[in-house]
Write an enzyme that holds these catalytic residues in place. Structure first.
Site, PDB file in Angstrom:
ATOM      1  N   GLY A  40      -5.202 -11.395  -6.809  1.00  0.00           N
ATOM      2  CA  GLY A  40      -5.837 -10.148  -6.383  1.00  0.00           C
ATOM      3  C   GLY A  40      -4.970  -8.903  -6.438  1.00  0.00           C
ATOM      4  O   GLY A  40      -5.324  -7.897  -5.823  1.00  0.00           O
ATOM      5  N   ASP A  95     -13.096  -2.637  -0.994  1.00  0.00           N
ATOM      6  CA  ASP A  95     -12.636  -3.933  -1.516  1.00  0.00           C
ATOM      7  C   ASP A  95     -13.520  -4.443  -2.658  1.00  0.00           C
ATOM      8  O   ASP A  95     -13.024  -4.876  -3.695  1.00  0.00           O
ATOM      9  CB  ASP A  95     -12.609  -4.989  -0.392  1.00  0.00           C
ATOM     10  CG  ASP A  95     -11.441  -4.794   0.547  1.00  0.00           C
ATOM     11  OD1 ASP A  95     -10.408  -4.229   0.122  1.00  0.00           O
ATOM     12  OD2 ASP A  95     -11.558  -5.201   1.721  1.00  0.00           O
ATOM     13  N   THR A 113      -6.160  -3.316   7.391  1.00  0.00           N
ATOM     14  CA  THR A 113      -6.159  -4.644   6.803  1.00  0.00           C
ATOM     15  C   THR A 113      -6.218  -5.678   7.915  1.00  0.00           C
ATOM     16  O   THR A 113      -6.462  -5.338   9.076  1.00  0.00           O
ATOM     17  CB  THR A 113      -4.951  -4.782   5.833  1.00  0.00           C
ATOM     18  OG1 THR A 113      -5.035  -6.031   5.181  1.00  0.00           O
ATOM     19  CG2 THR A 113      -3.612  -4.634   6.531  1.00  0.00           C
ATOM     20  N   SER A 139       0.802  -1.228   0.000  1.00  0.00           N
ATOM     21  CA  SER A 139       0.000   0.000   0.000  1.00  0.00           C
ATOM     22  C   SER A 139       0.839   1.286   0.000  1.00  0.00           C
ATOM     23  O   SER A 139       0.527   2.211  -0.755  1.00  0.00           O
ATOM     24  CB  SER A 139      -0.972   0.001   1.181  1.00  0.00           C
ATOM     25  OG  SER A 139      -1.929  -1.013   0.992  1.00  0.00           O
ATOM     26  N   ALA A 152     -13.882 -11.598   4.013  1.00  0.00           N
ATOM     27  CA  ALA A 152     -13.513 -11.267   2.630  1.00  0.00           C
ATOM     28  C   ALA A 152     -14.678 -11.545   1.692  1.00  0.00           C
ATOM     29  O   ALA A 152     -14.944 -10.779   0.760  1.00  0.00           O
ATOM     30  CB  ALA A 152     -12.283 -12.061   2.212  1.00  0.00           C
ATOM     31  N   ASN A 176     -12.221  -0.879   5.331  1.00  0.00           N
ATOM     32  CA  ASN A 176     -10.793  -0.885   5.005  1.00  0.00           C
ATOM     33  C   ASN A 176     -10.249   0.526   4.814  1.00  0.00           C
ATOM     34  O   ASN A 176      -9.043   0.716   4.648  1.00  0.00           O
ATOM     35  CB  ASN A 176     -10.507  -1.739   3.759  1.00  0.00           C
ATOM     36  CG  ASN A 176     -10.945  -1.066   2.479  1.00  0.00           C
ATOM     37  OD1 ASN A 176     -11.773  -0.155   2.501  1.00  0.00           O
ATOM     38  ND2 ASN A 176     -10.396  -1.501   1.363  1.00  0.00           N
ATOM     39  N   LYS A 219     -10.317  -5.058  10.109  1.00  0.00           N
ATOM     40  CA  LYS A 219     -11.410  -4.445   9.343  1.00  0.00           C
ATOM     41  C   LYS A 219     -12.721  -4.338  10.132  1.00  0.00           C
ATOM     42  O   LYS A 219     -13.453  -3.365   9.978  1.00  0.00           O
ATOM     43  CB  LYS A 219     -11.643  -5.206   8.039  1.00  0.00           C
ATOM     44  CG  LYS A 219     -10.474  -5.033   7.057  1.00  0.00           C
ATOM     45  CD  LYS A 219     -10.742  -5.711   5.730  1.00  0.00           C
ATOM     46  CE  LYS A 219      -9.499  -5.625   4.858  1.00  0.00           C
ATOM     47  NZ  LYS A 219      -9.697  -6.244   3.540  1.00  0.00           N
TER      48      LYS A 219
END
Ligand code: ATR
Length: 278
Positions: free
Chosen positions: A243, A106, A65, A20, A135, A90, A69
């Site tokens: 991803g 996300d 993360t 990130s 997720a 997030n 979350k």
């Protein structure tokens, strides 16, 4: 006079390998924004105090993360609709009135990667999501908004998948089941939202689960193909993706929330892809 530098950070544990900070610095350079973006190892126990201190010291926004979350969801003073649906946050953004807004980018990151970056339409398709944890929850509503033909959630603990499906039942054609119920079913798109990849494990998938020209997508990413991406390649997937694109897209959406400017993502995805030691 130089422009003030606004501070952002990603909190999580572990955080060492987070991409990130790199992604946001690339966005800042590209859009001419003056920001500082750090990575801080923060445990669940530390989260509330660390987040309070970050904003008290002038921080403008946080990414959160694993495993933070749900805690970030509780921390937010206000939440967007998509954060409310996913029950996870997030992205935290300081508002002009001093309140902290919680959002979840996300799902929108996944949809952008599939549709815009890979030209994969979800409309009318049969989609399977592996896993019924956080997720999975974060991507269900954005997927249903694309009007798939059918969305099935499958989980090792079947009850969790059934409960999750009934929670979103009013939004579209969604069902939940255990892996044993998948026999003789086929899907055009299989999304791995389990944490199995992180430990090089694979959910129990039968050979003919993926339809001809089907697509596999792992929400996790790694420098080499994840076990699920490898499964897709071994089972003649038209595309078997991890991803990384979603990671960049969810970051772009967070950047937009914070800075009001949407960075271009393809060059950043290409750069990160080129740096993988495949
Ligand atoms: P996350 O927030 O990343 O979704 P989570 O809420 O802990 O993490 O959920 C992890 C998901 O991965 C769960 O759906 C879990 O299945 P169970 O609910 O049955 O535990 C799934 N999972 C983890 N390891 C797995 C494995 N080896 N095979 C299949 N599913 C797995």
């Amino acid at each position: 006079m130089t422009s003030p530098t606004d501070c952002y950070a990603v909190f999580g544990k572990p955080i060492n390998h987070s991409k990130s900070p790199r992604i946001h610095q690339l966005f800042a350079g590209q859009t001419g924004q003056s920001i500082a973006y750090g990575a801080q190892e923060v445990s669940a126990e530390q989260f509330k105090n660390s987040a309070k201190a970050f904003f008290a010291n002038g921080g403008k926004g946080l990414n959160c993360t694993v495993p933070l979350k749900e805690l970030a969801w509780s921390f937010a003073d206000r939440r967007t609709e998509r954060a409310k649906l996913s029950k996870a946050v997030n992205t935290l953004a300081l508002q002009t009135d001093g309140a902290v807004l919680g959002d979840n980018t996300d799902g929108c990151g996944l949809i952008r990667d599939l549709i815009t970056n890979h030209a994969i339409s979800l409309t009318g398709t049969r989609i399977l999501i592996l896993g019924a944890g956080g997720a999975s929850r974060g991507i269900i509503a954005p997927i249903l908004e694309q009007s798939p033909g059918a969305l099935c959630i499958v989980n090792r603990t079947a009850e969790k998948a059934v409960n999750l499906a009934s929670e979103f039942g009013s939004m579209g054609p969604i069902t939940g089941c255990g892996f044993e119920s998948l026999k003789s079913l086929q899907f055009d798109l299989i999304i791995n939202a389990t944490s199995a990849s992180l430990s090089d494990q694979l959910p129990p998938l039968t050979e003919d689960l993926l339809a001809l020209n089907g697509i596999c997508y792992d929400l996790a990413y790694a420098n080499k193909p994840t076990t699920f991406v490898q499964w897709g390649m071994d089972n003649r997937a038209l595309k078997s993706l991890d991803g990384l694109g979603m990671l960049v897209e969810q970051a772009a959406e967070a950047f937009f929330i914070w800075r009001g400017i949407r960075p271009k993502t393809q060059a950043v995805i290409d750069l990160l892809n080129s740096e993988r030691c495949l």
